[in-house]
Structures are given as structure tokens and as C-alpha cells.
Enzyme design. Sequence first.
Site, PDB file in Angstrom:
ATOM      1  N   HIS A  23      -4.249   4.755   2.091  1.00 51.07           N
ATOM      2  CA  HIS A  23      -5.608   4.449   1.631  1.00 51.07           C
ATOM      3  C   HIS A  23      -6.068   3.076   2.127  1.00 51.07           C
ATOM      4  CE1 HIS A  23      -4.271   1.464  -1.318  1.00 51.07           C
ATOM      5  NE2 HIS A  23      -3.266   2.285  -1.580  1.00 51.07           N
ATOM      6  N   GLU A 135       1.353   7.769  -5.672  1.00 51.71           N
ATOM      7  CA  GLU A 135       2.136   6.551  -5.569  1.00 51.71           C
ATOM      8  C   GLU A 135       3.216   6.537  -6.656  1.00 51.71           C
ATOM      9  OE1 GLU A 135       3.536   4.489  -3.933  1.00 51.71           O
ATOM     10  OE2 GLU A 135       2.141   2.875  -3.411  1.00 51.71           O
TER      11      GLU A 135
END
Length: 288
Positions: A23, A135
Site C-alpha cells: 500500500h 497485515e
Amino acid sequence: MDNVGSPSLFPLHRCKTIHLVRHAQGIHNVEGDKNYKAYMSPEYFDAHLTPLGWQQVDNLRKHVHSSGLIKKIDVVITSPLLRTIQTAVGVFGGEGYTDRMDVLPLMVANAGNSSRAAISSLDCPPILAVELCREHLGVHPCDKRRSISEYQCLFPAVDFSLIESDDDSLWKADVRETKEEVAARGMNFMNWLFTRKEKEIAIVTHSGFLFHTLGAFGNDCHPLVKKEISSHFANCELRSMVIVDRSMVGSDSSWTNYPGKIPSGIDLPSDGVDEKNQEKDTPNSLQK
């Protein structure tokens, strides 16, 4: 195991091309780079992209289009956190959205304090949210997601159908995944990819997930190739790789292979003919 110095050969239909993307810069990255304890702050719950992060998205989008990559991708898989979804729709989504009753936008205007216009779902690959590529789970508020119903309002054309729980049942305030658990989840994700029919897949995910997952690969390669595979990703970095189904996890058949012998005819290989002739020339006593 293959020798480090030799190439490997695999059937094409046992391979998938994956385009891995970390990201763009999130608000948690800015303070976290200065002080790791900032990741513990509730202020960064499900962190959104910074203005700089959106510039990174715009630049990667230009690359994906100018290189022709956008036309090759069959599906985009994204972690269901705000910063990854924003990156996924910004990089791989359609152009500016024009309000139409029959087409939902990928992202509504100003989603996640973005100050960005709505993004169209036309002329772009489908985007699918998957929990497996999240994550590191637990403790850090920036890694806790909001409810799926909230995301669906912000990203109407993103597919959240594979996520079972509306609320985040995976994130725990007092327990953080170990590195080994992240790596194991990453391998499960890679195996899951081989159950998909798509051959070219973009994946928008996170630094920790990528580092611990990819660390399990490349042990049969030259050390520099291993480093190329598993080194840390920068914000909005893209790396293209090929993964191979060595264990028949997937069930794909090849669409390029051709069976031959149509129409049928005699096709004994030349070395087979040589073997037959040798048998004829050998005395019976030696053939016993």
C-alpha cells in the site's frame, strides 16, 4: 531440490503471474517511522492514506497503464483495510466516476478522508477483498479493520463476499501474531491463489505480510535472487513474480497445450525404433 546454478522448468498451466503491491504511505507510517510506539496509538485505527500516499498511487497508476499491465490483470486481491483498498482502487480502478444508476463506483468521493473524486468500476479488473493477506494481526490499532458494512458504503463495487464476519473478529487487542504465524498464513494465501482460475493476479497488501511470506521462498535460488524476492517493499512498490504449483494444489488444465496425433497415425520416436532394431539384431540367447 534444484541446483542454484541451473534453470527450472515447469508446465505453464502450473504457474501464475502475481503482481505484489505494498500500500501507499498511510498516516501511521509517517509517525511510525519516527517512533515505533506510534503504531500503538488509537489515533491511527485503520489508517488511511496521506496526501503523499495518494501521489504515490497516481504515479503507480501511470506506470500500470503505460506498461500495459492493466490490460493483463484478471483480478485484484486486496487486504480489507482502508489503506490497501484505497491503493487498490486508486491504482487499478477505472477513470473518474460519472453518476449512473446501473453502475456502482469502486470508491465514493472523499472515502476515508481522501479528498478524492469518486472512482469508476468500468473498464478495470474486479477487486476482491481477502482476509488472508492482512497485515500482522493484533495489538496495533492501525491494523484493525472497520466493519465490512462501513467499507461497502465507501467502496460499493469492491467484492467483500469472501469475508465471513462483518466485525473484525481476527484482531485482538492483547495478542499479536508471531512472525511464524504470519508466514504460515501467507503460505495458506499462496495455496489459495492456486484454487483461483485467474492466471495473472495483482495483490495489494502490507510490508510485514510480504516480508514474512516471501521469506519462505527463494532458498533454492542464487542469494541475490533470494534477496530480490524477499527484501522489504517500499510504499506503493510493485514487484512481478511467477509462482509455481509444485504439489498439484490447483486443478487447472492447460489452454495452450495441444494433444497431437490428430488425425491419428504411427508415431514411434526414432530412439524407440533404434531400440527395436537392436532387439532384432541380438541373439535369442542374449535376450534371455
